[in-house]
Scaffold this motif. Structure first.
Motif, PDB file in Angstrom:
ATOM      1  N   VAL A  44       0.792  -1.012  -0.047  1.00 40.84           N
ATOM      2  CA  VAL A  44      -0.043   0.111   0.098  1.00 40.84           C
ATOM      3  C   VAL A  44       0.840   1.008   0.059  1.00 40.84           C
ATOM      4  O   VAL A  44       0.687   2.345  -0.848  1.00 40.84           O
ATOM      5  N   VAL A  45       1.783   1.285   0.822  1.00 40.79           N
ATOM      6  CA  VAL A  45       2.875   2.368   1.047  1.00 40.79           C
ATOM      7  C   VAL A  45       3.598   2.475  -0.332  1.00 40.79           C
ATOM      8  O   VAL A  45       3.735   3.957  -0.769  1.00 40.79           O
ATOM      9  N   ALA A  46       3.915   1.517  -0.973  1.00 39.83           N
ATOM     10  CA  ALA A  46       4.845   1.778  -2.131  1.00 39.83           C
ATOM     11  C   ALA A  46       3.999   2.071  -3.480  1.00 39.83           C
ATOM     12  O   ALA A  46       4.479   3.040  -3.966  1.00 39.83           O
ATOM     13  N   ASP A  47       2.859   1.833  -3.379  1.00 38.36           N
ATOM     14  CA  ASP A  47       1.803   2.293  -4.551  1.00 38.36           C
ATOM     15  C   ASP A  47       1.519   3.760  -4.331  1.00 38.36           C
ATOM     16  O   ASP A  47       1.078   4.506  -5.099  1.00 38.36           O
ATOM     17  N   ASP A  48       1.429   4.138  -2.947  1.00 39.72           N
ATOM     18  CA  ASP A  48       1.084   5.504  -2.816  1.00 39.72           C
ATOM     19  C   ASP A  48       2.156   6.429  -2.640  1.00 39.72           C
ATOM     20  O   ASP A  48       2.946   6.512  -1.548  1.00 39.72           O
ATOM     21  N   THR A  49       2.897   7.180  -3.837  1.00 42.73           N
ATOM     22  CA  THR A  49       3.913   7.679  -3.665  1.00 42.73           C
ATOM     23  C   THR A  49       3.805   9.384  -3.333  1.00 42.73           C
ATOM     24  O   THR A  49       4.714   9.995  -2.896  1.00 42.73           O
ATOM     25  N   GLY A  50       2.437   9.782  -3.266  1.00 44.63           N
ATOM     26  CA  GLY A  50       2.183  11.143  -2.534  1.00 44.63           C
ATOM     27  C   GLY A  50       2.430  12.225  -3.587  1.00 44.63           C
ATOM     28  O   GLY A  50       2.729  12.027  -4.800  1.00 44.63           O
ATOM     29  N   PRO A  51       2.011  13.460  -3.326  1.00 44.49           N
ATOM     30  CA  PRO A  51       1.893  14.326  -4.207  1.00 44.49           C
ATOM     31  C   PRO A  51       3.453  14.730  -4.390  1.00 44.49           C
ATOM     32  O   PRO A  51       4.551  14.804  -3.746  1.00 44.49           O
ATOM     33  N   SER A  52       3.857  15.080  -5.857  1.00 46.70           N
ATOM     34  CA  SER A  52       5.045  15.365  -6.574  1.00 46.70           C
ATOM     35  C   SER A  52       4.822  15.960  -7.710  1.00 46.70           C
ATOM     36  O   SER A  52       4.051  15.829  -8.603  1.00 46.70           O
ATOM     37  N   ASP A  53       5.900  16.799  -8.254  1.00 45.64           N
ATOM     38  CA  ASP A  53       5.884  17.477  -9.342  1.00 45.64           C
ATOM     39  C   ASP A  53       6.712  16.572 -10.566  1.00 45.64           C
ATOM     40  O   ASP A  53       6.432  17.022 -11.679  1.00 45.64           O
ATOM     41  N   ILE A  54       7.274  15.721 -10.168  1.00 46.71           N
ATOM     42  CA  ILE A  54       7.936  14.999 -10.960  1.00 46.71           C
ATOM     43  C   ILE A  54       7.964  13.347 -10.614  1.00 46.71           C
ATOM     44  O   ILE A  54       7.596  13.081  -9.515  1.00 46.71           O
ATOM     45  N   VAL A  55       7.991  12.542 -11.671  1.00 49.82           N
ATOM     46  CA  VAL A  55       7.894  11.204 -11.412  1.00 49.82           C
ATOM     47  C   VAL A  55       8.821  10.725 -10.331  1.00 49.82           C
ATOM     48  O   VAL A  55       9.935  11.122 -10.285  1.00 49.82           O
ATOM     49  N   PRO A  56       8.536   9.736  -9.459  1.00 48.38           N
ATOM     50  CA  PRO A  56       9.389   9.502  -8.323  1.00 48.38           C
ATOM     51  C   PRO A  56      10.786   8.750  -8.582  1.00 48.38           C
ATOM     52  O   PRO A  56      10.877   8.465  -9.890  1.00 48.38           O
ATOM     53  N   GLY A  57      11.669   8.604  -7.884  1.00 45.13           N
ATOM     54  CA  GLY A  57      12.952   7.948  -8.196  1.00 45.13           C
ATOM     55  C   GLY A  57      13.954   9.004  -8.946  1.00 45.13           C
ATOM     56  O   GLY A  57      14.783   8.414  -9.306  1.00 45.13           O
ATOM     57  N   ARG A  58      13.784  10.117  -9.097  1.00 46.24           N
ATOM     58  CA  ARG A  58      14.690  10.952  -9.825  1.00 46.24           C
ATOM     59  C   ARG A  58      15.316  11.893  -8.870  1.00 46.24           C
ATOM     60  O   ARG A  58      14.652  12.562  -8.058  1.00 46.24           O
ATOM     61  N   THR A  59      16.650  12.297  -9.377  1.00 50.03           N
ATOM     62  CA  THR A  59      17.387  13.278  -8.520  1.00 50.03           C
ATOM     63  C   THR A  59      17.487  14.351  -9.591  1.00 50.03           C
ATOM     64  O   THR A  59      18.172  14.135 -10.559  1.00 50.03           O
ATOM     65  N   LEU A  60      16.831  15.469  -9.286  1.00 52.30           N
ATOM     66  CA  LEU A  60      17.045  16.529 -10.113  1.00 52.30           C
ATOM     67  C   LEU A  60      18.454  17.402  -9.961  1.00 52.30           C
ATOM     68  O   LEU A  60      18.874  17.330  -8.726  1.00 52.30           O
ATOM     69  N   TRP A  61      19.032  18.073 -11.115  1.00 51.11           N
ATOM     70  CA  TRP A  61      20.087  18.786 -11.007  1.00 51.11           C
ATOM     71  C   TRP A  61      20.266  19.951 -11.878  1.00 51.11           C
ATOM     72  O   TRP A  61      19.507  20.100 -12.931  1.00 51.11           O
ATOM     73  N   ASP A  62      21.163  20.487 -11.561  1.00 48.64           N
ATOM     74  CA  ASP A  62      21.603  21.899 -12.395  1.00 48.64           C
ATOM     75  C   ASP A  62      23.090  22.301 -12.823  1.00 48.64           C
ATOM     76  O   ASP A  62      23.858  20.856 -12.593  1.00 48.64           O
ATOM     77  N   ALA A  63      23.370  23.154 -13.049  1.00 48.93           N
ATOM     78  CA  ALA A  63      25.022  23.310 -13.395  1.00 48.93           C
ATOM     79  C   ALA A  63      25.852  22.937 -12.130  1.00 48.93           C
ATOM     80  O   ALA A  63      27.074  22.732 -12.517  1.00 48.93           O
ATOM     81  N   GLU A  64      25.346  22.797 -10.903  1.00 50.95           N
ATOM     82  CA  GLU A  64      26.092  22.452  -9.927  1.00 50.95           C
ATOM     83  C   GLU A  64      26.526  21.019  -9.758  1.00 50.95           C
ATOM     84  O   GLU A  64      27.312  20.556  -9.066  1.00 50.95           O
ATOM     85  N   LEU A  65      26.037  20.142 -10.710  1.00 53.61           N
ATOM     86  CA  LEU A  65      26.261  18.780 -10.790  1.00 53.61           C
ATOM     87  C   LEU A  65      27.588  18.597 -11.059  1.00 53.61           C
ATOM     88  O   LEU A  65      28.311  19.246 -11.928  1.00 53.61           O
ATOM     89  N   SER A  66      28.565  17.846 -10.050  1.00 55.93           N
ATOM     90  CA  SER A  66      29.672  17.437 -10.152  1.00 55.93           C
ATOM     91  C   SER A  66      30.081  16.941 -11.446  1.00 55.93           C
ATOM     92  O   SER A  66      31.262  16.945 -12.105  1.00 55.93           O
ATOM     93  N   GLY A  67      29.215  15.900 -11.702  1.00 62.46           N
ATOM     94  CA  GLY A  67      29.260  15.239 -13.170  1.00 62.46           C
ATOM     95  C   GLY A  67      28.322  14.092 -12.997  1.00 62.46           C
ATOM     96  O   GLY A  67      27.947  13.778 -12.151  1.00 62.46           O
ATOM     97  N   PRO A  68      28.127  13.518 -14.073  1.00 62.19           N
ATOM     98  CA  PRO A  68      27.367  12.297 -14.288  1.00 62.19           C
ATOM     99  C   PRO A  68      27.649  11.193 -13.280  1.00 62.19           C
ATOM    100  O   PRO A  68      28.888  10.802 -13.438  1.00 62.19           O
ATOM    101  N   PRO A  69      26.891  10.213 -13.119  1.00 62.32           N
ATOM    102  CA  PRO A  69      27.172   8.929 -12.611  1.00 62.32           C
ATOM    103  C   PRO A  69      28.287   8.342 -13.441  1.00 62.32           C
ATOM    104  O   PRO A  69      27.826   8.371 -14.700  1.00 62.32           O
TER     105      PRO A  69
END
Length: 379
Positions: A89-114
């Protein structure tokens, strides 16, 4: 988790009210019934449903519900009884979010790709899973140690899924040529873009392998499209809304090929979360919409373009021979600076792998190497 769980039924029995982890959730009796995780309802091997859900009675209710350890013990009006894990039940309920779950957003401060090592990812499942997890979370992975031959990346592609073949073949050259059939085959800089929005389906992942990169310039640029969409939503909600509603067409034509598709520059999923971005100035074809709608669209596109070309969001890197970028073509905007051949040769090879095989490989490896069993748990 279970010590604080409380359950109650609505007066008509059609809903279960679950208080868990400080949150209250309402779960429909029909939803719980058709997803009952028992061998009578779901095939134990495939997880596919054995009952015909559309034939369940619409007046189905819950007659009894209680917490039983780490599960809900449920009994339904059709006589079915089951235990439903609270974790599901908990896993299926991701809650409110602007972005699909499981992602880390980044910008120019990212030290480099994985980063990943080619030989390790080819030989070892754990290393391959680590690479795929990073790719899933960040939308990009930088792989080193790729064999410096024209099909050097093929062994790793074979570990994940079939190479996507297009009208250009399988793995194709990216270098300056005479009478170029695409602007990628010239020396000009390329604005941030996604690849092939005129295809259906759009290729899911771009694999870009560097053989030589001695030319002056030609640095790659990377922008997290999910982050760019999030910033636009925060700073200019009207522009964000416009780009989710208007769906331009995209077209590619040559002597033997005619490809067309359409879609918004910012695509939302059924829960209103950003799930895909598009931008391809070279192939966009906007319909003759009403003038006021076009004016709004052009202003919104201008605002979005200003973001995806800004230094605030852009990561710069220059690939070395034997390095490869894998990029999520539903998320990442990529481009390059112009280059001069006077400094040497710039020769890259590019191929596509679709999203379904990539996601499947990650999820099956996660299941094989850990105790995690559902996609929601590895988001």
């Amino acid at each position: 988790m279970t010590s604080s769980a409380k359950v109650a039924l609505s007066d008509d029995g059609k809903r279960l009210i679950l208080d868990l982890d400080g949150r209250s959730r309402e779960l429909a009796a029909m939803w719980l019934r058709e997803r009952s995780p028992d061998a009578e309802t779901l095939d134990p091997g495939t997880g596919q449903r054995l009952i015909e859900a559309a034939e369940l009675p619409l007046d189905l209710t819950l007659l009894h519900a209680e917490c039983d350890g780490d599960a809900l013990a449920l009994r339904f009006s059709d006589g079915h009884a089951t235990r439903f894990p609270l974790a599901a039940v908990v896993a299926d309920d991701t809650g409110p979010s602007d972005i699909v779950p499981g992602r880390t957003l980044w910008d120019a401060e990212l030290s480099g790709p994985p980063r990943a090592d080619f030989a390790a990812a080819v030989a070892d499942d754990a290393a391959l899973l680590e690479m795929l997890d990073g790719l899933h979370r960040y939308g990009v992975a930088l792989v080193s140690g790729v064999p410096a031959d024209e099909h050097g990346m093929q062994a790793l592609i074979d570990r994940i899924g079939p190479l996507r073949h297009t009208n250009w073949g399988g793995i194709a050259d990216v270098k300056s040529v005479a009478n170029a059939y695409d602007l990628t085959m010239t020396q000009r800089g390329l604005e941030p873009h996604t690849d092939n929005p005129y295809r259906d389906p759009i290729p899911g992942y771009i694999w870009l392998h560097c053989l030589t990169n001695a030319a002056d310039g030609g640095d790659n640029t990377l922008v997290d499209g999910y982050r760019a969409a999030q910033v636009l939503r925060e700073r200019d909600p009207a522009a964000f809304d416009c780009l989710t509603r208007v769906s331009p067409r995209f077209r590619y034509r040559d002597e033997s090929t005619w490809l067309e598709s359409e879609g918004p520059l910012i695509e939302l999923d059924s829960q209103g979360r950003v799930s895909r971005v598009r931008f391809n100035n070279r192939t966009e074809q906007v319909d003759a919409l009403p003038a006021d709608e076009l004016e709004r669209y052009y202003a919104a596109r201008h605002a979005f373009y200003a973001l995806i070309t800004s230094e605030e969001l852009t990561v710069h890197l220059k690939l070395d021979p034997g390095q490869m970028l894998i990029m999520d073509n539903y998320r990442l905007f990529h481009g390059r600076r112009a280059f001069e051949l006077a400094g040497g040769v710039r020769h890259l090879r590019q191929g596509y792998v679709d999203r379904d095989s990539t996601a499947s490989r990650r999820l099956t490896l996660r299941h094989q190497l850990t105790d995690i069993t559902t996609p929601e748990e590895v988001a």
